[in-house]
Design a protein around this motif. Structure first.
Motif, short mmCIF file in Angstrom:
data_model
loop_
_atom_site.label_atom_id
_atom_site.label_comp_id
_atom_site.label_asym_id
_atom_site.label_seq_id
_atom_site.Cartn_x
_atom_site.Cartn_y
_atom_site.Cartn_z
N ARG A 88 0.83 -1.20 0.00
CA ARG A 88 0.00 0.00 0.00
C ARG A 88 0.86 1.25 0.00
NH1 ARG A 88 -5.09 1.25 0.71
NH2 ARG A 88 -5.71 -0.86 1.33
N THR B 195 0.52 5.78 -1.11
CA THR B 195 -0.36 6.87 -1.53
C THR B 195 0.19 7.49 -2.81
OG1 THR B 195 -1.00 7.32 0.75
CG2 THR B 195 -1.38 9.07 -0.85
N THR C 165 -2.44 11.61 -7.80
CA THR C 165 -2.93 11.31 -9.15
C THR C 165 -3.40 12.52 -9.94
OG1 THR C 165 -5.01 10.74 -8.06
CG2 THR C 165 -3.58 8.93 -8.70
N GLY D 161 -4.54 18.06 -6.09
CA GLY D 161 -5.50 17.97 -5.00
C GLY D 161 -6.03 16.57 -4.76
N GLU D 162 -5.62 15.62 -5.55
CA GLU D 162 -6.17 14.27 -5.41
C GLU D 162 -5.10 13.25 -5.02
OE1 GLU D 162 -9.24 12.26 -8.14
OE2 GLU D 162 -7.35 11.40 -8.78
N ASP D 163 -5.39 12.45 -4.04
CA ASP D 163 -4.49 11.38 -3.61
C ASP D 163 -5.28 10.08 -3.50
OD1 ASP D 163 -1.96 12.91 -2.90
OD2 ASP D 163 -3.46 14.00 -1.75
N ILE D 164 -4.64 9.00 -3.88
CA ILE D 164 -5.26 7.68 -3.76
C ILE D 164 -4.31 6.75 -3.03
CG2 ILE D 164 -6.16 5.68 -5.00
CD1 ILE D 164 -6.99 7.45 -7.26
N SER D 165 -4.81 6.17 -1.96
CA SER D 165 -4.04 5.17 -1.23
C SER D 165 -4.54 3.80 -1.67
CB SER D 165 -4.23 5.35 0.27
OG SER D 165 -3.74 4.22 0.96
N ALA D 166 -3.62 2.97 -2.14
CA ALA D 166 -4.06 1.66 -2.65
C ALA D 166 -2.91 0.68 -2.70
CB ALA D 166 -4.66 1.82 -4.05
N VAL D 167 -3.28 -0.59 -2.67
CA VAL D 167 -2.36 -1.67 -3.03
C VAL D 167 -2.51 -1.86 -4.54
CG1 VAL D 167 -1.93 -4.15 -2.82
CG2 VAL D 167 -2.50 -2.80 -0.79
N LEU E 116 -6.22 -1.14 -8.59
CA LEU E 116 -6.04 -0.36 -7.37
C LEU E 116 -6.95 -1.03 -6.36
CD1 LEU E 116 -6.08 3.37 -8.55
CD2 LEU E 116 -4.18 1.78 -8.42
N GLY E 117 -6.36 -1.72 -5.39
CA GLY E 117 -7.19 -2.55 -4.52
C GLY E 117 -7.89 -3.59 -5.36
#
Lengths: 211, 208
Positions: free
Chosen positions: B84, B86, B89, B92-98, B143-144
């Motif tokens: 995982r 962060t 992308t 102002g946008e962040d995505i936390s994912a495996v 992503l997940g």
């Protein structure tokens, strides 16, 4: 000779079968790894300028463009977690009638139609489920001053948390959404995981503080 | 019915012609287990894990004892899961994912092989090869549990070398050990290519 070739081919086929064909990614992730956390914020917002917030005692349950308010144990767990992390970030809870700077909406979203969702779509579908009048700004619309979520199809439910700017609503004549957090993945509608899910949203949003 | 008879006759004649060529000592089959190692941007930006999940094969016509030409095909599965993290992308946008990346390639190529010791009765026959054709690609990124998928056909070229070890001086069957370099342009998710160095082990035998 043909027997030897047959044996070779059999051994080769066994070796190939032993390696397996394709590794399926979804078979190799846990429930925790299935979850994603998406946050967006309005880059023009000064989060340090807000001091107080209010939050409803129920969650908006949005399903296929209809909505209702619910307050089950999982909903309460999410609301409590949001309050906890808002307080940790330096914001003070006040009643809705005490002229708060921010309003927090917590939403449980179900969408049985697959498709593309961007933040704009999200509000096109569901905008207005929290009547602006609820916050004392009847007649105003909602504004989204930033580009929306990345594009992913919804196949399951999601939890979202929205932060609305009430402090500048009168001046701007609309209630701007200055921060959104979206939680998607398996097992999120569960009381025991609510705190960790909300914590993940706040952890990846270090700008969300008035300290 | 008349048309069917013509088609059947054509098929029988074609089979007879192929059979005659094979009996002339012309056709040979190679089957390989393929172990692939991504290199370059494929390794650095997308999947760094080696893939033990691959097969390949070819059907070659022996033009003479040193040169052969034919068709090559293969299948390889690449997969990697990243812990995982962060990702920023958009503004102002962040995505936390495996993030899980999964790529399947299926090259289909025309191939030529040169065997320098082909005129000698040697059990060990070194060879060099070259091939070019189409690489059929399936590329999925998760992503997940949420994925996007892309399929594409792209150019691929291959150079290789190895040895064929026959079962006897007069035998055309045996085992094959070799390595190939795949030049495979591809552009998605910041990946500039799907280049790889593959190790192959397999068997070869004449079709007769």
């Amino acid at each position: 000779m043909s027997t030897r070739i047959l044996l070779l081919c059999t051994a080769f086929a066994a070796a190939v079968a032993g390696t397996g064909c394709t590794k399926q990614p979804l078979d190799h992730i846990s429930q925790d790894e299935s979850r994603i956390y998406i946050t967006n914020f309005d880059s023009t917002a000064n989060f340090k300028s807000y001091n107080t917030y209010t939050i409803s005692d129920s969650v908006a349950v949005i399903s296929d463009q209809s909505h209702k308010m619910e307050s089950g144990s999982t909903d309460q767990a999410y609301l409590a977690a949001v309050k906890k992390y808002m307080q940790q970030q330096g914001y003070t809870y006040v009643a809705r009638t005490a002229n708060p700077d921010l309003a927090v909406n917590v939403n449980r979203i179900y969408n049985t139609t697959s498709g593309v969702i961007s933040y704009g779509d999200y509000w096109d579908y569901y905008g207005g489920y929290w009547d602006p009048f609820y916050y004392g700004y009847g007649g105003y619309g909602y504004g989204i001053p930033y580009y929306g979520y990345s594009v992913y199809s919804i196949t399951e439910g999601a939890m979202s948390v929205d932060l609305l700017d009430l402090k500048n609503a009168a001046a701007k004549k609309e209630i701007n959404i200055i921060w959104t957090g979206l939680i998607r993945g398996s097992g999120i509608f569960n009381t025991s995981v609510a705190d960790a899910q909300v914590q993940a949203l706040f952890t990846q949003s270090p700008y969300l503080t008035n300290k | 019915m008349k048309r069917m008879n013509i088609v059947l006759t054509a098929c029988i004649l074609l089979l007879a012609a192929v059979s005659a060529k094979a009996q002339e000592g012309g056709l040979k089959v190679d089957l390989y287990y393929n172990y692939s190692n991504p290199v370059g941007s494929f390794k650095n930006n997308y999947i760094s894990n080696s893939s033990p999940r691959g097969v390949a094969g070819d059907v070659m016509y022996n033009i003479n004892r040193q040169w052969s030409a034919g068709l090559y095909f293969g299948y390889q599965d690449y997969y990697q899961k990243y812990p995982r993290s962060t990702y920023h992308t958009a503004p102002g946008e962040d995505i936390s994912a495996v993030v899980s990346n999964s790529v399947q390639t299926a090259p289909f190529m025309a191939k030529g092989v040169f065997t320098p010791l082909g005129n000698k009765l040697s059990i060990v026959q070194p060879y060099i090869s070259a091939a070019a054709g189409v690489n059929f690609i399936t590329d999925k990124q998760y992503l997940g549990q949420f994925g996007t998928s892309n399929t594409a056909g792209r150019f691929i070229a291959q150079g290789g070398a190895g040895v064929q070890i026959n079962f006897g001086r007069l035998s055309d069957a045996g085992i094959t050990l070799g390595a190939v370099y795949n030049y495979a342009p591809y552009n998605r998710f910041g990946v500039g290519s799907l280049n790889s160095i593959d190790f192959q082990a397999g068997v070869h035998f004449p079709l007769r």
